[in-house]
Design a protein around this motif. Structure first.
Motif, PDB file in Angstrom:
ATOM      1  N   VAL A  55       0.877  -1.177   0.000  1.00 47.22           N
ATOM      2  CA  VAL A  55       0.000   0.000   0.000  1.00 47.22           C
ATOM      3  C   VAL A  55       0.913   1.225   0.000  1.00 47.22           C
ATOM      4  N   PRO A  56       0.875   2.007  -1.069  1.00 44.15           N
ATOM      5  CA  PRO A  56       1.782   3.154  -1.151  1.00 44.15           C
ATOM      6  C   PRO A  56       1.443   4.248  -0.149  1.00 44.15           C
ATOM      7  N   LYS A  57       2.445   4.998   0.230  1.00 48.31           N
ATOM      8  CA  LYS A  57       2.221   6.186   1.066  1.00 48.31           C
ATOM      9  C   LYS A  57       1.571   7.240   0.185  1.00 48.31           C
ATOM     10  N   VAL A  58       0.587   7.904   0.720  1.00 44.82           N
ATOM     11  CA  VAL A  58      -0.148   8.910  -0.045  1.00 44.82           C
ATOM     12  C   VAL A  58       0.151  10.285   0.540  1.00 44.82           C
ATOM     13  N   VAL A  59       0.569  11.177  -0.329  1.00 50.70           N
ATOM     14  CA  VAL A  59       0.822  12.552   0.087  1.00 50.70           C
ATOM     15  C   VAL A  59      -0.262  13.424  -0.548  1.00 50.70           C
ATOM     16  N   MET A  60      -1.024  14.098   0.306  1.00 56.53           N
ATOM     17  CA  MET A  60      -2.124  14.925  -0.185  1.00 56.53           C
ATOM     18  C   MET A  60      -2.135  16.254   0.561  1.00 56.53           C
ATOM     19  N   VAL A  67      -9.326  11.346   2.789  1.00 55.03           N
ATOM     20  CA  VAL A  67      -8.752  10.341   1.888  1.00 55.03           C
ATOM     21  C   VAL A  67      -7.406   9.869   2.433  1.00 55.03           C
ATOM     22  N   LYS A  68      -6.587  10.818   2.896  1.00 55.92           N
ATOM     23  CA  LYS A  68      -5.287  10.459   3.451  1.00 55.92           C
ATOM     24  C   LYS A  68      -5.465   9.598   4.700  1.00 55.92           C
ATOM     25  N   PHE A  71      -6.274   6.081   3.531  1.00 59.20           N
ATOM     26  CA  PHE A  71      -5.076   5.389   3.036  1.00 59.20           C
ATOM     27  C   PHE A  71      -4.127   5.031   4.178  1.00 59.20           C
ATOM     28  N   ASP A  72      -3.972   5.925   5.129  1.00 57.68           N
ATOM     29  CA  ASP A  72      -3.108   5.640   6.279  1.00 57.68           C
ATOM     30  C   ASP A  72      -3.646   4.461   7.087  1.00 57.68           C
TER      31      ASP A  72
END
Length: 122
Positions: A55-60, A67-68, A71-72
């Motif tokens: 699961v990729p790290k998401v930068v928003m 959403v972040k 994902f976290d």
């Protein structure tokens, strides 16, 4: 749901306890085959899971906090599951070792009581 009285062997008499060193060894051998699958590279193995569940790290930006956070949470759950899966595989290996040791101990006891050895070293 069954009552305890419906479960045979919960309160055995000493002369009712039996063991089979060869059955313990055979169970360990069967589990070892499964362990080889768990530690291999095929589907369902720990390595397969680790490679395919990334699961990729998401930068928003601040506008996408929900959403972040989602994902976290998914990434944290994935990491937790990876850790647990790894521990299960380790404990599976330990269980195999304990079964083999138990089979060897029961076999030694059988020999001390005048029987013949039925379990070779694994």
């Amino acid at each position: 749901m069954a009552d305890e009285k419906d479960w045979p062997g919960l309160d055995p008499k000493p002369d009712q306890i039996t063991y089979s060193a060869s059955k313990l060894k055979n169970i360990a051998i069967d589990l070892a085959r499964d362990y080889d699958v768990l530690t291999g590279t095929k589907a369902g193995s720990l390595q397969d899971f680790q490679l395919n569940s990334y699961v990729p790290k998401v930068v928003m930006d601040d506008e996408a906090k929900a959403v972040k956070a989602f994902f976290d949470a998914v990434a944290g759950g994935n990491e937790g599951f990876r850790t647990i899966y790894g521990k299960v595989v380790d404990q599976y290996r330990n269980a195999i070792g304990l079964l083999l040791a138990g089979a060897k101990d029961f076999d030694s006891l059988n020999q001390l009581m005048g029987g013949t050895s039925i379990v070779e070293d694994a």
